[in-house]
Scaffold this active site. Structure first.
Site, PDB file in Angstrom:
ATOM      1  CG  LEU A  41      -1.991  -1.058   1.337  1.00  0.00           C
ATOM      2  CD1 LEU A  41      -2.606  -1.024   2.729  1.00  0.00           C
ATOM      3  CD2 LEU A  41      -3.063  -0.851   0.273  1.00  0.00           C
ATOM      4  CB  SER A  42       0.009   4.755  -0.825  1.00  0.00           C
ATOM      5  OG  SER A  42       0.589   6.030  -0.604  1.00  0.00           O
ATOM      6  N   GLY A  43       2.350   4.292   1.591  1.00  0.00           N
ATOM      7  CA  GLY A  43       2.670   4.497   2.998  1.00  0.00           C
ATOM      8  C   GLY A  43       3.200   3.276   3.699  1.00  0.00           C
ATOM      9  N   GLY A  45       6.035   1.803   3.084  1.00  0.00           N
ATOM     10  CA  GLY A  45       7.477   1.935   3.277  1.00  0.00           C
ATOM     11  C   GLY A  45       8.304   1.393   2.132  1.00  0.00           C
ATOM     12  CE  LYS A  46       4.740   0.826  -2.675  1.00  0.00           C
ATOM     13  NZ  LYS A  46       3.902   1.464  -1.607  1.00  0.00           N
ATOM     14  CB  SER A 114       2.794  -3.710  -8.342  1.00  0.00           C
ATOM     15  OG  SER A 114       3.610  -3.818  -7.219  1.00  0.00           O
TER      16      SER A 114
END
Length: 228
Positions: A41-43, A45-46, A114
């Site tokens: 998800l967005s946020g 930590g990718k 993705s």
């Protein structure tokens, strides 16, 4: 907008071979080319993990590059929106770029939401076994919303932003990722240690690179062909 059928090649396109191969580039750099595909998800930590992992690999004299979702959308994919079809095309383009980096003998770190399993599987199938490592950067939606480093969740909840993954657009978590990292429970250093351990173990399972002095490539007939 993406092309109607991006998978279909024109009959006018003929593959061109070159003398220097992937193995030569890997021998020069001293390590295998691979892709580490960070999804979540967005946020979650990718990008933070991709950055920290790249620093660690760079210190180990490995040639790296990060393909980050937001950065790619500023250039290569700036013509795409956030519909399901555009997200699929976004992932397809990035997977093809990652394949070029792996062919160049580099370790490419892909930091992309993705969201769809089928497209992540399609990306994996572009690579030989061992070349693709899927990492699930996992946090509960509530934690991602609390972080909200880009303010996207607040906008989505207020109705100012549509098609945000996890809110009004689906995220399909990996079923059997090569590694899952709970970034709400693990420190960045601990996550990087696990990523490095995974890469080291998968590297050990791959054929060793023969380290030897560079030798001239034997000339081929095509090397001597004059241009018209």
């Amino acid at each position: 907008m993406p092309p109607d059928d991006p998978q279909k090649s024109s009959p006018a396109v003929v593959p061109q071979s070159f003398t220097v191969a992937r193995e030569d580039r890997e021998r020069l750099s001293g390590h295998r080319g691979r892709v580490v595909w960070l999804t979540g998800l967005s946020g979650a930590g990718k990008s933070t993990l991709a950055n920290a992992l790249e620093v660690a690999l760079h210190r180990g004299n490995q040639r790296t590059y990060v393909l980050d979702g937001d950065n790619i959308r500023r250039g290569l994919c700036k013509d795409l929106g956030f519909s399901d079809a555009d997200r699929v095309e976004n992932m397809r383009r990035v997977a093809e770029v990652a394949r070029l980096f792996v062919d160049a003998g580099m370790v490419v770190l892909v930091a992309f939401i993705s969201p769809f399993r089928a497209e992540r599987q399609a990306a994996r199938e572009l690579f030989a076994p061992g070349d693709f490592v899927e990492v699930f950067v996992d946090v509960p939606l509530a934690v991602a919303e609390q972080r909200d480093t880009k303010g996207l969740y607040q906008k989505a909840r207020s109705g100012a932003l549509a098609h945000l993954t996890g809110i009004d657009s689906p995220y399909e978590p990996p079923i059997t990722p090569d590694l899952a990292l709970r970034t709400d429970l693990l420190s960045i250093d601990a996550c990087v240690d696990r990523l490095l351990a995974l890469l080291a173990s998968s590297q050990d399972a791959m054929p060793a690179i023969a380290h030897r002095a560079a030798t001239p490539h034997p000339q081929r007939e095509t090397d001597r062909t004059r241009l018209p």
